[in-house]
Design a protein around this motif. Structure first.
Motif, PDB file in Angstrom:
ATOM      1  N   SER A 106     -17.502 163.972  18.048  1.00 22.84           N
ATOM      2  CA  SER A 106     -16.190 163.071  18.417  1.00 22.84           C
ATOM      3  C   SER A 106     -15.772 163.180  19.854  1.00 22.84           C
ATOM      4  O   SER A 106     -15.518 164.920  20.842  1.00 22.84           O
ATOM      5  N   LEU A 148     -17.521 157.661  10.665  1.00 21.55           N
ATOM      6  CA  LEU A 148     -18.075 156.940  11.922  1.00 21.55           C
ATOM      7  C   LEU A 148     -19.761 157.010  11.962  1.00 21.55           C
ATOM      8  O   LEU A 148     -20.421 156.687  12.630  1.00 21.55           O
ATOM      9  N   GLU A 192     -12.852 162.502  23.102  1.00 15.22           N
ATOM     10  CA  GLU A 192     -11.549 161.109  23.439  1.00 15.22           C
ATOM     11  C   GLU A 192     -11.469 160.443  24.605  1.00 15.22           C
ATOM     12  O   GLU A 192     -12.387 161.267  25.647  1.00 15.22           O
ATOM     13  N   GLY A 229      -7.548 153.522  12.968  1.00 17.38           N
ATOM     14  CA  GLY A 229      -9.042 154.449  13.185  1.00 17.38           C
ATOM     15  C   GLY A 229      -9.707 154.990  11.675  1.00 17.38           C
ATOM     16  O   GLY A 229      -9.050 155.731  11.097  1.00 17.38           O
ATOM     17  N   ASP A 250     -14.084 150.993  14.910  1.00 21.67           N
ATOM     18  CA  ASP A 250     -15.366 150.256  14.791  1.00 21.67           C
ATOM     19  C   ASP A 250     -15.738 149.654  14.857  1.00 21.67           C
ATOM     20  O   ASP A 250     -16.080 148.798  14.901  1.00 21.67           O
ATOM     21  N   THR A 278      -7.858 157.349  23.135  1.00 18.22           N
ATOM     22  CA  THR A 278      -8.142 156.777  21.757  1.00 18.22           C
ATOM     23  C   THR A 278      -9.788 157.743  21.642  1.00 18.22           C
ATOM     24  O   THR A 278      -9.864 158.118  22.493  1.00 18.22           O
ATOM     25  N   ARG A 279     -10.051 157.862  20.187  1.00 15.97           N
ATOM     26  CA  ARG A 279     -11.882 158.749  20.131  1.00 15.97           C
ATOM     27  C   ARG A 279     -12.343 157.613  19.710  1.00 15.97           C
ATOM     28  O   ARG A 279     -12.589 156.436  19.151  1.00 15.97           O
ATOM     29  N   GLY A 280     -13.711 158.325  19.414  1.00 12.51           N
ATOM     30  CA  GLY A 280     -14.831 157.827  18.968  1.00 12.51           C
ATOM     31  C   GLY A 280     -16.066 158.388  19.245  1.00 12.51           C
ATOM     32  O   GLY A 280     -15.652 159.931  19.120  1.00 12.51           O
ATOM     33  N   SER A 295     -16.394 153.517  19.146  1.00 14.20           N
ATOM     34  CA  SER A 295     -14.310 153.491  19.049  1.00 14.20           C
ATOM     35  C   SER A 295     -14.375 154.086  17.759  1.00 14.20           C
ATOM     36  O   SER A 295     -14.907 153.663  16.565  1.00 14.20           O
ATOM     37  N   GLU A 296     -13.379 154.459  17.662  1.00 14.98           N
ATOM     38  CA  GLU A 296     -13.073 154.851  16.039  1.00 14.98           C
ATOM     39  C   GLU A 296     -12.348 153.286  15.769  1.00 14.98           C
ATOM     40  O   GLU A 296     -11.878 153.425  14.053  1.00 14.98           O
ATOM     41  N   PRO A 307     -14.179 161.084  12.409  1.00 17.20           N
ATOM     42  CA  PRO A 307     -14.902 161.019  12.881  1.00 17.20           C
ATOM     43  C   PRO A 307     -16.602 160.746  11.965  1.00 17.20           C
ATOM     44  O   PRO A 307     -17.372 160.237  12.432  1.00 17.20           O
TER      45      PRO A 307
END
Length: 261
Positions: free
Chosen positions: A164, A21, A166, A15, A201, A142-144, A198-199, A18
């Motif tokens: 950021s 992103l 989760e 990913g 992309d 997952t992170r975003g 989303s991490e 942050p």
């Protein structure tokens, strides 16, 4: 995970961090200013999906007038960009809408094409083809990134804020259709309509509402998956023609397995 989802970007790969992103997507995020019936002004968030069309949460614009879009960290009294059309989801329980403006009208793209290379900024956020039956806990832990305009006490003007977060769960709600994600960000009103990127992309969903327990516990932040945006685009071909033609000609037909040749 289904076979259809196995080739999707979240299935493998590393990913994005942050900050990367934020740098890549923040230019697509705008402030929505709404005049309330009380005479006060309220803010929400929207994000550009191409051709001067923006996604936001339905409740941000539902009861307001003089809808105006602003970019960056603008001040009250600055001149913004008027909203032309408000296109709500046909189901009043689905908290999504698409609004149009001359802001970004010249930015077009093919949703099937590859994104610009990592490190390049985007002028709009492509809508992914992710269907509810594919998700099945695929994104849990997952992170975003969420980017929007929550109110900041003591600030002289609205600020673009990024967090950021989760993905804690995807839930099947008994009161509304479509997949909703629970994410770890603190619930803040001005984030309504913000993208959750989303991490890996791509756009995972849209921040909509707080789920508030009956007790004194903190509310949950919810993100609705992107699938119901198809319904808005399908049912508003006339106002979106010349803006989102790359979706109008192929996206929904691909979902239904129809011949688009």
């Amino acid at each position: 995970m289904t076979d259809e989802a196995s080739d999707q970007p979240w299935a493998n790969g590393k990913g994005l961090p942050p900050h990367e992103l934020f740098t890549r997507y923040e230019g697509c995020v705008v402030r929505v200013q709404v005049a309330l019936q009380t005479g006060d002004l309220a803010n929400g968030t929207a994000f550009h999906i191409g051709g001067g069309a923006y996604v936001t949460a339905r409740h941000v614009i539902e009861d307001g007038t003089d809808l105006t879009l602003f970019t960056g960290d603008t001040r009250y009294g600055d001149k913004g960009h008027a909203v032309i059309d408000v296109l709500k989801h046909p189901d009043p329980d689905i908290d999504l809408a698409v609004i149009t403006s001359d802001l970004g009208r010249e930015a077009f793209g093919d949703h099937g094409a590859d994104l610009p290379p990592k490190g390049q900024r985007l002028s709009f956020i492509p809508l992914p083809e992710i269907w509810g039956e594919w998700i099945d806990d695929s994104f849990v832990l997952t992170r975003g990134m969420i980017c929007g305009y929550p109110r900041v006490p003591f600030s002289r003007h609205p600020n673009k804020i990024a967090v950021s977060a989760e993905v804690n769960a995807d839930i099947d709600r008994y009161d509304k259709s479509h997949v909703h994600f629970i994410v770890s960000s603190v619930a803040r009103g001005g984030f309504s309509g913000a993208p959750f990127v989303s991490e890996f992309d791509f756009l995972l969903g849209v921040v909509t509402e707080e789920l508030i327990p009956d007790t004194q516990e903190s509310p949950f932040t919810t993100v609705i998956a992107t699938e119901p945006l198809i319904d808005i685009i399908e049912k508003n071909e006339a106002p979106l023609k010349g803006r989102l033609d790359h979706y109008l000609t192929s996206w929904s037909k691909n979902k239904k397995g129809e011949d688009i040749s």
